[in-house]
Design a protein around this motif. Structure first.
Motif, PDB file in Angstrom:
ATOM      1  N   CYS A 106      12.971  -0.173 -15.498  1.00 38.63           N
ATOM      2  CA  CYS A 106      11.149  -0.703 -16.299  1.00 38.63           C
ATOM      3  C   CYS A 106      10.592   0.509 -14.708  1.00 38.63           C
ATOM      4  O   CYS A 106      10.289   1.454 -14.915  1.00 38.63           O
ATOM      5  CB  CYS A 106      11.432  -1.570 -16.146  1.00 38.63           C
ATOM      6  N   PHE A 166      15.845 -17.141 -20.024  1.00 33.79           N
ATOM      7  CA  PHE A 166      14.953 -16.528 -20.966  1.00 33.79           C
ATOM      8  C   PHE A 166      15.281 -17.109 -22.036  1.00 33.79           C
ATOM      9  O   PHE A 166      13.471 -17.103 -22.599  1.00 33.79           O
ATOM     10  CB  PHE A 166      14.939 -15.125 -20.722  1.00 33.79           C
ATOM     11  N   ILE A 215      16.902 -11.120 -22.971  1.00 36.56           N
ATOM     12  CA  ILE A 215      16.242 -12.085 -24.353  1.00 36.56           C
ATOM     13  C   ILE A 215      16.601 -13.314 -25.000  1.00 36.56           C
ATOM     14  O   ILE A 215      16.752 -14.534 -24.117  1.00 36.56           O
ATOM     15  CB  ILE A 215      15.470 -12.136 -24.849  1.00 36.56           C
ATOM     16  N   ASN A 216      17.484 -13.391 -25.262  1.00 38.61           N
ATOM     17  CA  ASN A 216      17.952 -14.135 -26.547  1.00 38.61           C
ATOM     18  C   ASN A 216      18.919 -14.713 -25.797  1.00 38.61           C
ATOM     19  O   ASN A 216      19.579 -15.850 -26.199  1.00 38.61           O
ATOM     20  CB  ASN A 216      18.846 -13.564 -27.743  1.00 38.61           C
ATOM     21  N   TYR A 243       7.928  -4.731 -20.797  1.00 39.37           N
ATOM     22  CA  TYR A 243       9.219  -3.971 -20.776  1.00 39.37           C
ATOM     23  C   TYR A 243       8.324  -3.176 -22.124  1.00 39.37           C
ATOM     24  O   TYR A 243       8.068  -1.948 -21.972  1.00 39.37           O
ATOM     25  CB  TYR A 243      10.404  -4.267 -21.808  1.00 39.37           C
ATOM     26  N   LEU A 244       7.329  -3.940 -23.222  1.00 34.95           N
ATOM     27  CA  LEU A 244       6.140  -3.418 -23.082  1.00 34.95           C
ATOM     28  C   LEU A 244       5.401  -2.671 -22.687  1.00 34.95           C
ATOM     29  O   LEU A 244       4.906  -1.355 -23.415  1.00 34.95           O
ATOM     30  CB  LEU A 244       5.533  -4.131 -23.861  1.00 34.95           C
ATOM     31  N   TRP A 291       9.084 -10.935 -18.931  1.00 31.77           N
ATOM     32  CA  TRP A 291       9.903 -10.283 -19.358  1.00 31.77           C
ATOM     33  C   TRP A 291       9.393  -9.099 -21.081  1.00 31.77           C
ATOM     34  O   TRP A 291       9.437  -8.176 -20.682  1.00 31.77           O
ATOM     35  CB  TRP A 291      11.399 -10.743 -19.737  1.00 31.77           C
ATOM     36  N   THR A 292       8.925  -9.627 -21.506  1.00 31.17           N
ATOM     37  CA  THR A 292       8.610  -8.397 -22.405  1.00 31.17           C
ATOM     38  C   THR A 292       7.417  -8.231 -22.331  1.00 31.17           C
ATOM     39  O   THR A 292       7.408  -6.820 -22.911  1.00 31.17           O
ATOM     40  CB  THR A 292       8.189  -9.492 -23.674  1.00 31.17           C
ATOM     41  N   ARG A 342       9.762 -14.933 -21.097  1.00 29.70           N
ATOM     42  CA  ARG A 342      10.048 -14.359 -22.228  1.00 29.70           C
ATOM     43  C   ARG A 342       9.022 -13.450 -23.166  1.00 29.70           C
ATOM     44  O   ARG A 342       9.628 -12.772 -22.263  1.00 29.70           O
ATOM     45  CB  ARG A 342      10.929 -15.209 -24.171  1.00 29.70           C
ATOM     46  N   LEU A 343       8.031 -13.901 -22.387  1.00 36.30           N
ATOM     47  CA  LEU A 343       6.123 -13.220 -22.508  1.00 36.30           C
ATOM     48  C   LEU A 343       6.785 -12.625 -21.086  1.00 36.30           C
ATOM     49  O   LEU A 343       5.968 -11.342 -21.802  1.00 36.30           O
ATOM     50  CB  LEU A 343       5.144 -14.418 -22.449  1.00 36.30           C
ATOM     51  N   PHE A 391      18.001  -4.591 -23.682  1.00 30.40           N
ATOM     52  CA  PHE A 391      16.569  -5.495 -23.787  1.00 30.40           C
ATOM     53  C   PHE A 391      16.991  -7.204 -24.720  1.00 30.40           C
ATOM     54  O   PHE A 391      16.736  -8.329 -24.195  1.00 30.40           O
ATOM     55  CB  PHE A 391      15.407  -5.454 -24.783  1.00 30.40           C
ATOM     56  N   GLY A 392      17.314  -6.954 -25.789  1.00 23.81           N
ATOM     57  CA  GLY A 392      17.830  -7.745 -26.945  1.00 23.81           C
ATOM     58  C   GLY A 392      19.065  -9.169 -26.141  1.00 23.81           C
ATOM     59  O   GLY A 392      18.488 -10.719 -26.090  1.00 23.81           O
TER      60      GLY A 392
END
Length: 463
Positions: A81, A205, A199-200, A219-220, A215-216, A212-213, A195-196
């Motif tokens: 990133c 995470f 997170i999953n 990336y956002l 890390w998301t 999770r929030l 990315f998926g």
């Protein structure tokens, strides 16, 4: 034909050496802050990993390797990133660090990301093998079939590794710019595909909503920067300025200038020595954007770039027809008059490097600097823009002609520079040319006692 527009108006202004020193200090502080941000981000990720790692007493070699594999994966995710953000053309980063340093950092981080990614995969496979007591290939297929989003992550990881290898110097020298460019773009797809899985399936995470929030959000934010500054704002500029090719002029052997005309070009606030990324909407040029420096800053909605035939794309510019639409993104770069901390300046150009040097020489002379320009070329037939520089009384123009094997000496050695410019030790030096020329001049200047901070380089290199 070497000019289609009148020279920009000359308004005598005092030298700005004090302001240049202030800008240097601000630039150093900005670069330090960016480095500090990267380091603190790595520390934060390490703390996040540590806080969410189970503190069980029965640690085994397998679980230790697996945990370290998760840490290397998180670090790789963070640094990729950072890599993307460094070249997302964020104005604050460009102003604080400079595009040249950002690209250099981006390239340096590529090796770290590649190493961390490969280490992440190997540690998880070996750790899982020890924990589950399976053979490596059995562990691989078990992970592929049971873990969520591992297949897409594997494809993304392979794309990241391929892009990293293609960016290595040994591979980069063997690839065309177009092939390297499109291969490099797969990095964005790779980041999306991995990315998926993070997170999953990531142990740090999957069961932690706050992680999770966070890390998301990372990336956002990265995706938003790319969309904003690499897509939306350039598109807005295209619609605003409507730039077209006005004329293509052959300046010398292997060097041509492209005159561009648009609307409200002064709003770009372009400084001499900066460059844009240009995409010509013509066959053979449509699918890639190339960096070219400005040799005539926007004036009365007209500007010019001067291009040397260094590759397939730059060699084909003479075939671009007047009226062709142009997508421009920029300006970028800090190879500008603001960096001159002395009233005396020496500008050294090699080949097509005379383009930004031409614009920079005019800007510095307008500011009241004592300007000397050395133009290194094979022969008089290769002296692009030479007549323009020779015609300016405020600038001392010194062509340096001939091949070294014919001259039987290096005309840019320390002794040669001192003979041509006796007060070279008192001057601030700007160099623009091939990597070889830039290194030769820089080495010669350092041997003459010039400090590194007085030597500014802009290399004409596709790597």
């Amino acid at each position: 034909m070497t000019s289609l527009a009148p020279a920009p108006p000359r308004h005598a202004r005092p030298s700005r050496t004090r302001h240049s020193r202030v800008r240097r200090r601000r630039s150093s502080v900005g670069a330090l802050l960016v480095r500090l941000f990267i380091v603190l981000s790595c520390v934060l990720v390490a703390l996040l990993w540590w806080a969410s790692t189970p503190g069980t007493p029965d640690v085994t070699p397998g679980s230790a390797l697996t945990s370290l594999g998760e840490l290397t994966g998180m670090m790789a995710g963070l640094l990729v990133c950072v890599q993307v953000l460094l070249v997302a053309r964020v104005p604050w980063l460009e102003s604080a660090v400079g595009q040249d340093h950002l690209v250099s950092w981006h390239r340096s981080l590529g090796g770290s990301v590649l190493l961390l990614t490969v280490t992440h995969v190997l540690l998880l496979l070996v750790g899982g093998e020890l924990v589950d007591r399976r053979m490596p290939w059995s562990e691989f297929w078990t992970v592929m079939l049971t873990q969520p989003d591992v297949l897409t992550a594997t494809i993304g990881t392979a794309a990241l590794i391929l892009a990293g290898i293609a960016s290595a110097r040994f591979a980069r020298q063997r690839l065309s710019y177009e092939a390297w460019y499109w291969l490099h773009l797969t990095t964005y797809v790779a980041v999306f595909l991995t990315f998926g899985h993070q997170i999953n399936a990531g142990a740090h995470f999957a069961g932690n909503p706050w992680s999770r929030l966070l890390w998301t959000g990372l990336y956002l934010a990265t995706a938003s920067a790319v969309v904003t500054w690499r897509i939306l704002l350039p598109l807005r500029a295209v619609l605003r300025h409507r730039v077209r090719v006005e004329a293509v002029v052959e300046e010398s052997v292997g060097v041509a200038s492209i005159w561009l005309r648009g609307r409200h070009l002064e709003e770009l606030n372009t400084r001499a020595g900066q460059f844009f990324l240009f995409r010509f909407l013509a066959p053979g040029h449509l699918w890639t954007a190339h960096p070219y420096s400005v040799s005539f800053v926007p004036h009365r909605d007209q500007m010019r770039i001067t291009i040397g035939a260094l590759g397939d794309h730059s060699s084909a510019v003479t075939g671009i027809r007047p009226g062709t639409f142009v997508i421009m993104n920029g300006p970028f770069g800090r190879f500008t008059a603001d960096r001159a901390g002395s009233d005396k300046v020496l500008l050294v150009a090699g080949g097509a490097g005379i383009g930004p040097i031409r614009a920079l020489a005019h800007d510095l002379s307008v500011r009241g600097h004592d300007v000397v320009v050395l133009h290194r070329a094979r022969s008089a037939d290769h002296l692009a823009l030479g007549p323009e520089l020779a015609a300016q009384d405020e600038i001392t123009f010194l062509p340096v002609l001939g091949r070294r094997r014919d001259l039987r000496h290096d005309p840019l050695s320390a002794g040669s520079l001192l003979a041509m410019v006796p007060d070279v030790r008192e001057r601030e030096v700007f160099v623009c040319g091939s990597p070889g020329l830039s290194e030769t001049v820089s080495t010669a200047l350092r041997s003459l006692g010039l400090p590194e901070r007085h030597i500014h380089r802009e290399e004409l290199s596709m790597s």
